[in-house]
Design a protein around this motif. Structure first.
Motif, PDB file in Angstrom:
ATOM      1  N   GLY A 453       0.827  -1.197   0.000  1.00 31.33           N
ATOM      2  CA  GLY A 453       0.000   0.000   0.000  1.00 31.33           C
ATOM      3  C   GLY A 453       0.860   1.244   0.000  1.00 31.33           C
ATOM      4  N   SER A 454       0.669   2.101   1.000  1.00 26.58           N
ATOM      5  CA  SER A 454       1.431   3.347   1.097  1.00 26.58           C
ATOM      6  C   SER A 454       2.619   3.217   2.033  1.00 26.58           C
ATOM      7  CB  SER A 454       0.514   4.470   1.598  1.00 26.58           C
ATOM      8  OG  SER A 454       0.025   4.153   2.902  1.00 26.58           O
ATOM      9  N   MET A 455       3.019   1.985   2.335  1.00 26.47           N
ATOM     10  CA  MET A 455       4.086   1.737   3.300  1.00 26.47           C
ATOM     11  C   MET A 455       5.183   0.859   2.717  1.00 26.47           C
ATOM     12  SD  MET A 455       3.084   3.291   6.126  1.00 26.47           S
ATOM     13  CE  MET A 455       4.063   2.515   7.417  1.00 26.47           C
ATOM     14  N   LEU A 456       6.366   0.945   3.337  1.00 23.13           N
ATOM     15  CA  LEU A 456       7.469   0.019   3.094  1.00 23.13           C
ATOM     16  C   LEU A 456       7.702  -0.746   4.386  1.00 23.13           C
ATOM     17  CD1 LEU A 456       9.990   2.408   1.257  1.00 23.13           C
ATOM     18  CD2 LEU A 456       8.353   0.828   0.219  1.00 23.13           C
ATOM     19  N   LEU A 457       7.710  -2.076   4.309  1.00 24.43           N
ATOM     20  CA  LEU A 457       7.909  -2.915   5.482  1.00 24.43           C
ATOM     21  C   LEU A 457       9.314  -3.496   5.451  1.00 24.43           C
ATOM     22  CD1 LEU A 457       4.486  -4.800   5.535  1.00 24.43           C
ATOM     23  CD2 LEU A 457       5.073  -2.584   6.532  1.00 24.43           C
ATOM     24  N   LEU A 458      10.120  -3.156   6.461  1.00 26.30           N
ATOM     25  CA  LEU A 458      11.505  -3.595   6.545  1.00 26.30           C
ATOM     26  C   LEU A 458      11.638  -4.611   7.671  1.00 26.30           C
ATOM     27  CD1 LEU A 458      11.572  -0.747   5.141  1.00 26.30           C
ATOM     28  CD2 LEU A 458      13.847  -0.465   6.104  1.00 26.30           C
ATOM     29  N   THR A 459      12.232  -5.755   7.381  1.00 26.61           N
ATOM     30  CA  THR A 459      12.439  -6.798   8.384  1.00 26.61           C
ATOM     31  C   THR A 459      13.918  -6.893   8.720  1.00 26.61           C
ATOM     32  OG1 THR A 459      10.565  -8.064   7.511  1.00 26.61           O
ATOM     33  CG2 THR A 459      12.102  -9.224   8.950  1.00 26.61           C
ATOM     34  N   ASP A 462      16.962  -9.512  13.352  1.00 27.84           N
ATOM     35  CA  ASP A 462      16.462  -9.962  14.648  1.00 27.84           C
ATOM     36  C   ASP A 462      14.953 -10.159  14.669  1.00 27.84           C
ATOM     37  OD1 ASP A 462      15.661  -7.355  14.382  1.00 27.84           O
ATOM     38  OD2 ASP A 462      16.424  -6.676  16.329  1.00 27.84           O
ATOM     39  N   GLY A 463      14.284  -9.985  13.514  1.00 25.72           N
ATOM     40  CA  GLY A 463      12.844 -10.172  13.441  1.00 25.72           C
ATOM     41  C   GLY A 463      12.034  -8.919  13.666  1.00 25.72           C
ATOM     42  N   GLN A 464      12.688  -7.802  14.041  1.00 28.41           N
ATOM     43  CA  GLN A 464      11.973  -6.545  14.244  1.00 28.41           C
ATOM     44  C   GLN A 464      11.507  -5.998  12.895  1.00 28.41           C
ATOM     45  OE1 GLN A 464      11.295  -5.182  17.123  1.00 28.41           O
ATOM     46  NE2 GLN A 464      11.200  -2.956  17.031  1.00 28.41           N
ATOM     47  N   VAL A 465      10.244  -5.567  12.819  1.00 33.27           N
ATOM     48  CA  VAL A 465       9.680  -5.027  11.583  1.00 33.27           C
ATOM     49  C   VAL A 465       9.469  -3.527  11.747  1.00 33.27           C
ATOM     50  CG1 VAL A 465       7.772  -5.137   9.944  1.00 33.27           C
ATOM     51  CG2 VAL A 465       8.550  -7.217  11.093  1.00 33.27           C
ATOM     52  N   THR A 466       9.868  -2.764  10.732  1.00 38.30           N
ATOM     53  CA  THR A 466       9.718  -1.316  10.731  1.00 38.30           C
ATOM     54  C   THR A 466       8.810  -0.906   9.594  1.00 38.30           C
ATOM     55  OG1 THR A 466      11.960  -1.050  11.625  1.00 38.30           O
ATOM     56  CG2 THR A 466      10.952   0.888  10.620  1.00 38.30           C
ATOM     57  N   GLY A 467       7.786  -0.115   9.907  1.00 32.35           N
ATOM     58  CA  GLY A 467       6.885   0.402   8.887  1.00 32.35           C
ATOM     59  C   GLY A 467       7.263   1.823   8.540  1.00 32.35           C
ATOM     60  N   VAL A 468       7.658   2.068   7.289  1.00 36.35           N
ATOM     61  CA  VAL A 468       8.106   3.385   6.830  1.00 36.35           C
ATOM     62  C   VAL A 468       7.072   3.952   5.865  1.00 36.35           C
ATOM     63  CG1 VAL A 468       9.905   4.642   5.571  1.00 36.35           C
ATOM     64  CG2 VAL A 468      10.540   2.763   7.108  1.00 36.35           C
ATOM     65  N   THR A 475       9.369   6.865   9.856  1.00 37.79           N
ATOM     66  CA  THR A 475       8.965   5.609  10.489  1.00 37.79           C
ATOM     67  C   THR A 475       7.618   5.790  11.168  1.00 37.79           C
ATOM     68  OG1 THR A 475      11.242   4.864  10.830  1.00 37.79           O
ATOM     69  CG2 THR A 475       9.553   3.900  12.249  1.00 37.79           C
ATOM     70  N   ARG A 476       6.658   4.951  10.839  1.00 36.43           N
ATOM     71  CA  ARG A 476       5.328   5.028  11.439  1.00 36.43           C
ATOM     72  C   ARG A 476       5.201   4.078  12.632  1.00 36.43           C
ATOM     73  NH1 ARG A 476       1.392   6.726   7.469  1.00 36.43           N
ATOM     74  NH2 ARG A 476      -0.242   5.957   8.871  1.00 36.43           N
ATOM     75  N   TRP A 477       5.887   2.928  12.567  1.00 42.82           N
ATOM     76  CA  TRP A 477       5.799   1.974  13.669  1.00 42.82           C
ATOM     77  C   TRP A 477       6.956   0.988  13.609  1.00 42.82           C
ATOM     78  CZ3 TRP A 477       5.367  -3.016  11.885  1.00 42.82           C
ATOM     79  CH2 TRP A 477       4.810  -3.201  10.606  1.00 42.82           C
ATOM     80  N   GLU A 478       7.252   0.394  14.745  1.00 43.79           N
ATOM     81  CA  GLU A 478       8.265  -0.658  14.874  1.00 43.79           C
ATOM     82  C   GLU A 478       7.733  -1.690  15.858  1.00 43.79           C
ATOM     83  OE1 GLU A 478      12.724   0.668  14.565  1.00 43.79           O
ATOM     84  OE2 GLU A 478      11.682   2.060  15.879  1.00 43.79           O
ATOM     85  N   ARG A 479       7.804  -2.960  15.482  1.00 42.62           N
ATOM     86  CA  ARG A 479       7.334  -4.006  16.393  1.00 42.62           C
ATOM     87  C   ARG A 479       7.719  -5.379  15.870  1.00 42.62           C
ATOM     88  NH1 ARG A 479       0.923  -3.657  16.368  1.00 42.62           N
ATOM     89  NH2 ARG A 479       1.495  -1.541  16.925  1.00 42.62           N
TER      90      ARG A 479
END
Length: 696
Positions: A453-459, A462-468, A475-479
């Motif tokens: 969609g309107s985001m880039l998902l970076l993995t 260590d398994g942490q995902v960042t939503g850009v 950065t919109r979220w990290e989890r």
């Protein structure tokens, strides 16, 4: 796994009893960096388990190379290799388990039985050509093909050992003490310019292996590896004893320049003319065991006489050794960087219905661009992103990026062009109108990048995902995704969700989570049986390929209905290797390695049709109401009737001058404006009328 008292590389005082869950029974062989054991799984399956020597387990650089070997072996289908069953590169003593393949190595066979007969040699050459085609089409270069890395199984040769160097197998080392291969089976470019080594180096090694199988020695022989290195670079090969009808083909494999060597596909075509009964399109055990002896009509002329070898002098050898670079085993091929060249276009009259014509343009000197559509064609290749007018192929703009796109074509997300570069720290977004940079950002290292969609998902590793946010770069979220160690994301056009999957180590189940890209919130989650890979959505369901962990082949298609939570599994009649798939309505179209295209009706749980296209390697298929389209590795675009499974048309091959290079991922064609847009290895981007494939 029990520790060993002896940490050396030689005979071990106390062997480990287990590697992971696998009991080690006996030693099959030992090399400079590890021991291969015969082992059994809990269920009794026979395995070959490679356990690294303790002294190398302490070397972080070696552990990295071992992880690279495991990854490369897993990429290959398993049809012509020993399939990876399990591995733990992070263990105290790293190990990898593969299926046990009964049969001697080619090296042992020649030692015990002497040189092979001509018919055996033809089958060996064909089998190794098949294996290299299978290896290269997933973007891997073996770099150490030699007789001890070829197993002679009942159904043909298997290539093993992806990437572990063995310093004690040879005295030839770089200044840092790292072996770069096995000198008698290395190509000239591995000595002269090791960073430029591509698939053609494996073809050179195949030629050397054939000479060994035919004569019991190599084409370049000496007691000194340094002299061998000089001979490989400068001297003509000694083909004395190679059968006359195979010698010219072996000589072509041993050409000094990579571009002068045949590709694996060309080798199989040539072998077909050597033996009329040999069929390059179907390799089954009965054909492998059928003996063909005696001269055939139309055999090639006898080989030319060898030129006398020049004496290897120390200064020349020193020059060769100075040219040797650091080890870089099993790289992925993303196409070498190519200088852009002036775009040339050929167009025809526009379609009266939409005002778009058929055309072809060559904005790159070589390399296969990857393209997507968003009002215009946005393409990327070799550190370059460019935009084309879909009506006539006119170049609209061009922009250089830091690294070559790897994870897919550039896409428009958040209103901006996003060049996708896996395992890079730099993100950059471009103006779709001009190609100018709108924002740049340096991120922590990441292993995966997926637009959604309107985001880039970076993995991260260590398994942490960042939503850009694609529009701003913020950065919109990290989890972390609940229940997933290291999630792999997929997203599909028209679907607002992204799908994270994580398979258990034993391959028995896959955790699936649907993620809202803007927030990272989990919309639903489930656990499904087997190793699954998502490939599409249709009618409120998510579709997966079910992959056999032992062989790497696709065995079934799984449809998960989100509303009911029911999973439907439809087994394929035959396991398929290298499968790519798409779904339209309730029909799945699946293209496998070797060119088998089949349509599976998921409601009726049956196969509608199958077509053998003879394509060695194809892109993911793209389905329209009337046709299924896909791209071949030689640059052809093919159209198949979606209802009947008959071939409707295909474009000519467009291989280009670098036909020995293999693209890591074949880009799928793009459908828009009743046209199909596709690319080819010679750098061409072209458009054809989707409604008239017979005219292509």
């Amino acid at each position: 796994m029990a520790p060993e008292r002896n940490t050396g590389a030689g005979a071990e005082a106390e062997l480990p009893e287990y590697a992971g869950h696998y009991q080690l029974e006996s030693c099959l062989g030992s090399g400079g960096m590890g021991v291969v054991h015969l082992a059994r799984s809990t269920s009794g399956m026979k395995l070959a388990v490679k356990v690294v020597h303790a002294e190398f387990a302490k070397d972080p650089e070696f552990r990295g190379r071992f992880r690279q070997e495991v990854g490369a072996a897993r990429r290959v289908s398993g049809a012509f290799t020993a399939s990876v069953v399990d591995a733990d590169p992070e263990a105290e003593r790293p190990w990898m388990a593969t299926l046990f393949i009964p049969g001697p190595t080619l090296s042992d066979h020649v030692k015990r039985n002497g040189p092979m007969a001509p018919a055996q040699l033809r089958r060996l050459m064909a089998g190794l050509a098949e294996a290299l085609r299978d290896i290269h089409r997933v973007g891997v270069v073996h770099r150490d093909l030699k007789p001890s890395n070829v197993l002679l199984a009942e159904d043909g040769p298997k290539v093993i050992d992806f990437g572990i160097s063995r310093p004690k197998d040879s005295e030839l080392r770089t200044e840092t003490g790292k072996l770069i291969g096995t000198p008698p089976f290395m190509a000239p470019e591995q000595f002269r310019r090791p960073r430029e080594v591509g698939p053609a180096a494996d073809v050179f090694a195949l030629g050397s292996v054939l000479v060994h199988a035919a004569t019991g020695r190599g084409p370049f022989d000496s007691d000194s590896p340094y002299v061998v290195a000089y001979q490989v670079v400068h001297d003509e090969p000694d083909l004395t004893g190679v059968p006359e009808n195979l010698a010219p083909l072996v000589l072509r494999c041993l050409a000094k320049e990579p571009e002068d060597r045949p590709t694996p596909d060309e080798l199989m075509r040539e072998l077909r003319s050597v033996a009329a009964s040999y069929d390059t399109q179907a390799f089954i055990p009965a054909q492998r065991t059928a003996d063909v002896t005696g001269p055939e009509p139309g055999e090639p002329e006898p080989r030319p006489r060898r030129r006398p070898r020049r004496k290897a002098v120390l200064p020349a050898v020193a020059l060769v050794l100075v040219a040797v670079g650091a080890l870089a085993s099993v790289p992925l091929l993303d196409g070498g960087a190519s200088a852009p060249r002036t775009t040339t276009r050929t167009t025809t009259a526009p379609s009266a219905a939409v005002g778009f014509g058929t055309w072809q343009t060559t904005p790159l000197a070589t390399g296969m661009p990857q393209c997507s559509y968003s009002g215009k064609l946005i393409c990327g290749q070799s550190g370059l992103v460019f935009a084309l007018d879909p009506a006539d192929g006119a170049l609209l703009w061009r922009h250089s990026v830091a690294t070559a796109p790897r994870s897919g074509p550039p896409v428009v997300s958040g209103g901006l062009v996003q060049p996708l570069t896996d395992q890079s720290r730099r993100l950059e977004a471009l103006d779709p109108a001009s190609g100018g940079t709108r924002w740049k950002r340096t991120m922590p290292a990441y292993d995966g990048l997926q637009p959604a969609g309107s985001m880039l998902l970076l993995t991260g590793a260590d398994g942490q995902v960042t939503g850009v946010d694609s529009a701003s770069g913020r950065t919109r979220w990290e989890r972390r995704i609940p229940g997933q160690s290291i999630p792999y994301f997929a997203s599909f056009a028209g679907d607002p969700l992204a799908y994270a999957t994580s398979t258990t180590g034993d391959g028995l189940s896959t955790q699936v989570a649907a993620i809202a890209p803007t927030s990272g919130d989990v919309q639903w989650a489930t656990r499904l049986r087997g190793t699954l890979k998502p490939f599409g959505v249709s009618g409120g369901a998510v579709y997966f390929l079910a992959i056999d962990k032992a062989t790497g082949g696709t065995t079934a298609i799984v449809r998960y209905d989100v509303r009911s939570g029911a999973a439907r599994r439809v087994a394929l009649p035959v396991s398929r290797f290298g499968a790519r798939a798409t779904v339209r309505g309730n029909v799945v179209y699946l293209l496998a390695a070797g060119g088998s295209l089949e349509a599976m009706d998921m409601d009726a749980r049956r196969r509608l049709w199958i077509l053998e296209t003879s394509v060695s390697r194809g892109s993911a298929p793209v389905a329209a109401p009337a046709c299924v389209y896909f791209t071949a590795a030689d640059g052809r675009l093919l159209a198949v009737d979606a209802r009947k499974g008959t071939l409707l048309g295909q474009t000519p091959p467009r291989l280009g001058r670098d036909s020995g290079q293999v693209t890591a991922t074949l880009p799928a064609p793009v459908l828009a404006h009743n046209h199909v847009y596709a690319t080819a290895p010679d750098g061409t981007v072209f458009a054809v009328n989707a409604r008239n494939p017979s005219a292509w």
